[in-house]
Design a protein around this motif. Structure first.
Motif, PDB file in Angstrom:
ATOM      1  N   TRP A 117      10.690 -47.448  29.407  1.00 57.70           N
ATOM      2  CA  TRP A 117      10.562 -46.047  29.014  1.00 57.70           C
ATOM      3  C   TRP A 117      11.718 -45.706  28.085  1.00 57.70           C
ATOM      4  O   TRP A 117      12.882 -45.943  28.428  1.00 57.70           O
ATOM      5  N   SER A 118      11.380 -45.126  26.918  1.00 60.81           N
ATOM      6  CA  SER A 118      12.368 -45.035  25.847  1.00 60.81           C
ATOM      7  C   SER A 118      12.537 -43.626  25.306  1.00 60.81           C
ATOM      8  O   SER A 118      11.662 -42.773  25.464  1.00 60.81           O
ATOM      9  N   TRP A 119      13.669 -43.434  24.651  1.00 57.51           N
ATOM     10  CA  TRP A 119      13.929 -42.236  23.868  1.00 57.51           C
ATOM     11  C   TRP A 119      14.167 -42.643  22.408  1.00 57.51           C
ATOM     12  O   TRP A 119      14.908 -43.587  22.134  1.00 57.51           O
ATOM     13  N   VAL A 120      13.529 -41.891  21.522  1.00 56.27           N
ATOM     14  CA  VAL A 120      13.666 -42.097  20.081  1.00 56.27           C
ATOM     15  C   VAL A 120      13.889 -40.723  19.455  1.00 56.27           C
ATOM     16  O   VAL A 120      13.282 -39.752  19.890  1.00 56.27           O
ATOM     17  N   ARG A 121      14.737 -40.637  18.445  1.00 49.70           N
ATOM     18  CA  ARG A 121      14.947 -39.340  17.812  1.00 49.70           C
ATOM     19  C   ARG A 121      14.748 -39.428  16.307  1.00 49.70           C
ATOM     20  O   ARG A 121      14.770 -40.523  15.716  1.00 49.70           O
ATOM     21  N   GLN A 122      14.558 -38.266  15.684  1.00 51.51           N
ATOM     22  CA  GLN A 122      14.303 -38.195  14.245  1.00 51.51           C
ATOM     23  C   GLN A 122      14.961 -36.941  13.683  1.00 51.51           C
ATOM     24  O   GLN A 122      14.445 -35.829  13.864  1.00 51.51           O
ATOM     25  N   TYR A 171      11.855 -37.750  20.914  1.00 43.50           N
ATOM     26  CA  TYR A 171      10.599 -38.235  21.473  1.00 43.50           C
ATOM     27  C   TYR A 171      10.884 -39.151  22.663  1.00 43.50           C
ATOM     28  O   TYR A 171      11.808 -39.967  22.627  1.00 43.50           O
ATOM     29  N   CYS A 172      10.053 -39.039  23.686  1.00 36.12           N
ATOM     30  CA  CYS A 172      10.029 -40.092  24.699  1.00 36.12           C
ATOM     31  C   CYS A 172       8.775 -40.931  24.472  1.00 36.12           C
ATOM     32  O   CYS A 172       7.776 -40.439  23.911  1.00 36.12           O
ATOM     33  N   ALA A 173       8.839 -42.176  24.873  1.00 38.65           N
ATOM     34  CA  ALA A 173       7.727 -43.084  24.602  1.00 38.65           C
ATOM     35  C   ALA A 173       7.690 -44.198  25.636  1.00 38.65           C
ATOM     36  O   ALA A 173       8.720 -44.592  26.194  1.00 38.65           O
ATOM     37  N   TRP A 230       3.368 -41.908  22.782  1.00 40.90           N
ATOM     38  CA  TRP A 230       4.564 -41.100  22.529  1.00 40.90           C
ATOM     39  C   TRP A 230       4.334 -39.693  23.069  1.00 40.90           C
ATOM     40  O   TRP A 230       3.208 -39.213  23.131  1.00 40.90           O
ATOM     41  N   GLY A 231       5.429 -39.035  23.421  1.00 41.19           N
ATOM     42  CA  GLY A 231       5.337 -37.614  23.689  1.00 41.19           C
ATOM     43  C   GLY A 231       5.198 -36.859  22.372  1.00 41.19           C
ATOM     44  O   GLY A 231       5.323 -37.450  21.286  1.00 41.19           O
ATOM     45  N   GLN A 232       4.956 -35.573  22.448  1.00 41.37           N
ATOM     46  CA  GLN A 232       4.767 -34.770  21.240  1.00 41.37           C
ATOM     47  C   GLN A 232       6.079 -34.501  20.519  1.00 41.37           C
ATOM     48  O   GLN A 232       6.079 -34.127  19.347  1.00 41.37           O
ATOM     49  N   GLY A 233       7.201 -34.692  21.223  1.00 43.91           N
ATOM     50  CA  GLY A 233       8.513 -34.462  20.634  1.00 43.91           C
ATOM     51  C   GLY A 233       9.010 -33.047  20.899  1.00 43.91           C
ATOM     52  O   GLY A 233       8.226 -32.108  21.023  1.00 43.91           O
ATOM     53  N   THR A 234      10.325 -32.927  20.970  1.00 45.12           N
ATOM     54  CA  THR A 234      10.939 -31.614  21.147  1.00 45.12           C
ATOM     55  C   THR A 234      12.145 -31.507  20.220  1.00 45.12           C
ATOM     56  O   THR A 234      12.971 -32.424  20.154  1.00 45.12           O
ATOM     57  N   LEU A 235      12.212 -30.411  19.484  1.00 41.13           N
ATOM     58  CA  LEU A 235      13.324 -30.210  18.550  1.00 41.13           C
ATOM     59  C   LEU A 235      14.533 -29.681  19.301  1.00 41.13           C
ATOM     60  O   LEU A 235      14.450 -28.679  20.010  1.00 41.13           O
ATOM     61  N   VAL A 236      15.649 -30.371  19.131  1.00 42.81           N
ATOM     62  CA  VAL A 236      16.913 -29.914  19.683  1.00 42.81           C
ATOM     63  C   VAL A 236      17.862 -29.627  18.527  1.00 42.81           C
ATOM     64  O   VAL A 236      18.124 -30.506  17.701  1.00 42.81           O
ATOM     65  N   PRO A 276       3.162 -35.335   8.748  1.00 42.61           N
ATOM     66  CA  PRO A 276       4.133 -34.234   8.887  1.00 42.61           C
ATOM     67  C   PRO A 276       3.915 -33.405  10.143  1.00 42.61           C
ATOM     68  O   PRO A 276       2.787 -32.993  10.436  1.00 42.61           O
ATOM     69  N   GLY A 277       4.988 -33.198  10.877  1.00 37.99           N
ATOM     70  CA  GLY A 277       4.940 -32.360  12.065  1.00 37.99           C
ATOM     71  C   GLY A 277       4.305 -33.008  13.275  1.00 37.99           C
ATOM     72  O   GLY A 277       4.111 -32.339  14.296  1.00 37.99           O
ATOM     73  N   GLN A 278       3.998 -34.301  13.178  1.00 37.81           N
ATOM     74  CA  GLN A 278       3.351 -34.989  14.289  1.00 37.81           C
ATOM     75  C   GLN A 278       4.208 -36.143  14.804  1.00 37.81           C
ATOM     76  O   GLN A 278       5.083 -36.656  14.092  1.00 37.81           O
ATOM     77  N   ALA A 279       3.939 -36.558  16.022  1.00 33.14           N
ATOM     78  CA  ALA A 279       4.606 -37.733  16.578  1.00 33.14           C
ATOM     79  C   ALA A 279       4.053 -38.995  15.917  1.00 33.14           C
ATOM     80  O   ALA A 279       2.919 -39.011  15.421  1.00 33.14           O
ATOM     81  N   PRO A 280       4.839 -40.056  15.899  1.00 29.51           N
ATOM     82  CA  PRO A 280       4.330 -41.334  15.379  1.00 29.51           C
ATOM     83  C   PRO A 280       3.145 -41.816  16.199  1.00 29.51           C
ATOM     84  O   PRO A 280       3.044 -41.546  17.405  1.00 29.51           O
ATOM     85  N   VAL A 281       2.260 -42.538  15.538  1.00 27.71           N
ATOM     86  CA  VAL A 281       1.093 -43.122  16.181  1.00 27.71           C
ATOM     87  C   VAL A 281       1.086 -44.624  15.913  1.00 27.71           C
ATOM     88  O   VAL A 281       1.231 -45.059  14.758  1.00 27.71           O
ATOM     89  N   LEU A 282       0.913 -45.415  16.956  1.00 32.69           N
ATOM     90  CA  LEU A 282       0.830 -46.864  16.817  1.00 32.69           C
ATOM     91  C   LEU A 282      -0.428 -47.229  16.037  1.00 32.69           C
ATOM     92  O   LEU A 282      -1.525 -46.793  16.388  1.00 32.69           O
ATOM     93  N   VAL A 283      -0.281 -48.057  14.989  1.00 32.84           N
ATOM     94  CA  VAL A 283      -1.460 -48.500  14.241  1.00 32.84           C
ATOM     95  C   VAL A 283      -1.656 -50.013  14.302  1.00 32.84           C
ATOM     96  O   VAL A 283      -2.795 -50.494  14.207  1.00 32.84           O
TER      97      VAL A 283
END
Lengths: 120, 108
Positions: A35-40, A95-97, A110-116, B39-46
């Protein structure tokens, strides 16, 4: 079908601790996955933060390791992220994934993401 | 080196074929996975593994690789393929995860 949902404050003050939780539904966190955390950061690419297995084993991005703790709560089927001493550079969508480690490895779902936002 | 390199931007004419490249030493040990992000979406595995697609991903998207390079190919690009694409692999020597910097695909 596993689903992930991040939650936590959207605004954190500089020098304070960022805390997020990822709730896992539709499956057990006690499976054979990580279970992971990724940020952007805004307008930038993806950055891996770290990962945890249900046993509590963790791996972290070396650039963040001194400030990051990822933990798991099996009773609540969720895992969490703490990032200490935050600055504006930690402003990002988090994001969590679910991370599958087999002979090949991938993040899904992936989760939908949350802006911090880090700001005073 | 412990990183993955991608071209920042690529463009393709509608209906044509485009190849997105990912390069890094870790690719000699692991097949990468590929993600599409709009844009504005989470990444999706392809793509994951040598050339496996999750359900719902069209077969015009495929993966391949050789040596320290991996490729994501879109055959007959559609307007909905316009997105950022990221490659991902594992750095086994340091036991952590790598992402490429991303490639912005524009469909003309």
């Amino acid at each position: 079908q596993v689903q992930l949902q991040e939650s936590g404050p959207g605004l954190v003050k500089p020098s304070e601790t960022l805390s997020l939780t990822c709730a896992v539904s539709g499956g057990s966190i006690n499976n054979n996955d990580w279970w992971s955390w990724v940020r952007q950061p805004p307008g930038k690419g993806l950055e891996w933060i770290g990962e945890i297995f249900h046993s509590g084993n963790t791996n972290y991005n070396p650039s963040l390791k001194s400030r990051v703790t990822i933990s798991v709560d099996k009773s609540k089927n969720q895992f969490s992220l703490e990032l200490t001493s935050v600055t504006a550079a930690d402003t990002a969508v988090y994001y969590c994934a679910n991370y599958k480690r087999r002979n090949v490895n991938w993040f899904d779902p992936w989760g939908q993401g949350t802006l911090v936002t880090v700001s005073s | 080196s412990s990183e993955l390199t991608q071209d920042p931007a690529v463009s393709v004419a509608l209906g044509q074929t485009v190849r997105i490249t990912c390069q890094g030493d870790s690719l000699r040990s692991y097949y990468p996975s590929w993600y599409q992000q709009k844009p504005g979406q989470a990444p999706v595995l392809v793509i994951y593994g040598e050339d496996s697609r999750p359900s719902g991903i069209p077969d015009r998207i495929s993966g391949s690789g050789s040596g320290n390079k991996a490729f994501l190919t879109i055959t007959g690009a559609q307007a909905e393929d316009e997105a950022d694409y990221y490659c991902n692999s594992r750095d086994t020597s340091h036991n952590h995860v790598l992402f490429g910097g991303g490639t912005k695909l524009t469909v003309l």
